[in-house]
Enzyme design. Structure first.
Site, PDB file in Angstrom:
ATOM      1  CB  THR A 149     -13.992   7.307  -3.588  1.00  0.00           C
ATOM      2  OG1 THR A 149     -13.471   5.909  -3.369  1.00  0.00           O
ATOM      3  CG2 THR A 149     -15.721   7.259  -3.605  1.00  0.00           C
ATOM      4  CE1 TYR A 157      -1.784   2.973   5.862  1.00  0.00           C
ATOM      5  CE2 TYR A 157       0.589   2.126   4.690  1.00  0.00           C
ATOM      6  CZ  TYR A 157      -0.905   2.442   4.486  1.00  0.00           C
ATOM      7  OH  TYR A 157      -1.598   2.042   3.475  1.00  0.00           O
ATOM      8  CB  VAL A 210      -9.807  12.792   4.841  1.00  0.00           C
ATOM      9  CG1 VAL A 210     -11.112  12.463   5.452  1.00  0.00           C
ATOM     10  CG2 VAL A 210      -9.228  13.508   5.713  1.00  0.00           C
TER      11      VAL A 210
END
Ligand code: NAD
Length: 398
Positions: free
Chosen positions: A60, A244, A283
């Site tokens: 993915t 992050y 995303v």
């Protein structure tokens, strides 16, 4: 069985076999068009060059796109490793499981070598299995892509389980977030991590496993002269620093980036080279669960689209393989910067302006949350207009 999208707490629990096929096919189509020069100036035509590529985390996101550009762009032989769930009774497989099947099928149709191994990349057993397969089928590898994103890792020697956490490393931090279902802006507070949690996150997402892979490949004479290896990282803007870059995940990414010099040293005798590529926020299944990040991405998408510089994984990786890597385009710290458009001052300035308009409790009225949601659905094979989601599908066959 009829398969519907089922999202709980920003996590999609189902995957549509035919939709996953569509996702993979669309990425392949992009590569084929770009290869012919049909996708504009940024995505220059590439010519075929027979190489052997190993993609760790191939099913993915960035890893899948890396494999697709390698195989369908350059006609490279690829071995892919990922950890995906097969279908089980009435439960669908994970999207990556379907993606892998489709990838292997379409590669075979075009006579492109591909083998996909499903299992734990962190384990010594998987490293051995890959080494054996390389020796049997390919001889040596020219490029190793490290794109594993995981919430946990079992140490291959001690068998101890380490879990990564998404926390700050400084003071507790509160900022806006968005509920993907209701689209309402809320606030999320992130705790400060303990030192153990920081070290555990580094253990899972830092450089250790990447180094072990390169070591295993070197020890078994599986790397070619001039081989390259790339691991993916993220930095992002000041806005997301507390969660992050200065959070636990950022500490792991710094460790990953620091691993480059060690691996470079190991590869010297082969005239090889290690890189970290800092990619754009997108995303993916991994990024959707990071607090604050989906909201930032929704705003970023809008600004980048308005400025005609928006890219998805496939465009990013195509640019990596067609331009950044062959031309050794790196920053002052030797890192490849695919986040160059995201980090442009004018882009970040616009995102900050939008961020300042956010009000807790209101429905998100700025940005491009619809694209975020659509892309998230697509990752799981949902939201494609040409698929009839009311029809029965075979869960085993995408
Ligand atoms: P993803 O969730 O789409 O892909 C993760 C991959 O890792 C999958 O193929 C999965 O099967 C595999 N994987 C997970 N655990 C595994 C295990 N134990 N053994 C074998 N395979 C395993 O994630 P992604 O967003 O594409 O992230 C890939 C890399 O890119 C990460 O290093 C991430 O930090 C980096 N990155 C992501 C973004 C972003 O916005 N998504 C931006 C920049 C960099």
């Amino acid at each position: 069985m009829v398969v519907q999208e089922k999202i709980i707490k920003n996590v999609c629990l189902t995957a549509h076999p035919l939709g996953c096929r569509e996702y993979v096919k669309k990425e392949i189509d992009f590569v084929k068009k770009a290869k012919k020069g049909d996708m504009g100036e940024l995505y220059q035509p590439i010519s075929e060059q027979k190489k052997n590529v190993l993609v760790l985390g191939c099913s993915t996101g960035y890893g899948l796109s890396s494999r697709i550009v390698s195989a369908f762009g350059f006609k490279n032989n690829t071995i892919g490793v990922s950890f995906e769930r097969a279908p089980n009774g009435k439960r669908t497989a994970s999207p990556g499981w379907y993606n892998n099947k489709v990838f292997d099928e379409l590669a075979e149709k075009e006579n492109i070598y591909s083998k996909t191994l499903n299992g734990d990349a962190f384990s010594s057993e998987m490293k051995k299995e890959v080494v054996d397969l390389i020796k049997k089928d390919l001889g040596k590898i020219d490029l190793v892509i490290y794109s594993v994103a995981s919430p946990m890792r079992i140490d291959p020697v001690t068998k101890e389980t380490y879990k990564s956490v998404l926390k700050t490393t400084k003071a507790e931090y509160t900022n806006f977030n968005v509920d993907l279902k209701t689209e309402v802006i809320n606030k999320v507070s992130l705790e400060k991590a303990t030192e153990k949690q920081i070290q555990d996150t580094i253990k899972v997402m830092g450089s250790e496993d990447w180094k072990l892979w390169i070591q295993a490949l070197l020890e078994n004479d599986c790397l070619n002269n001039n081989c390259q290896t790339i691991a993916y990282s993220y930095i992002g803007p000041k806005l997301t620093y507390p969660i992050y870059r200065e959070g636990t995940i950022g500490r792991a990414k710094k460790d990953l980036e620091n691993g480059v010099s060690f691996i470079d040293e190991q590869l010297k005798k082969l005239n090889g080279k290690a890189y970290v590529s800092v990619n754009k926020a997108l995303v993916t299944r991994a990024s959707a669960v990071i607090p604050i990040v989906p909201l930032y991405i929704a705003l970023l998408y809008k600004v980048m689209k308005d400025n005609n510089v928006h890219e998805n994984c496939i465009e990013q990786v195509y640019r990596l393989f067609s331009d950044k890597l062959p031309n050794s385009k790196v920053d002052e710290k030797g890192r490849i910067r695919l986040d160059d458009f995201e980090m442009r001052d004018d882009i970040q300035c616009e995102v900050e302006k939008l961020w300042k308009t956010l009000i807790e409790g209101e429905k998100l009225g700025v940005g491009d949350l619809q694209s975020f949601k659509r892309d998230y659905s697509h990752l799981h094979g949902f939201g494609y207009k040409n698929i009839d989601y009311s029809k029965d599908v075979d869960l085993e066959r995408p």
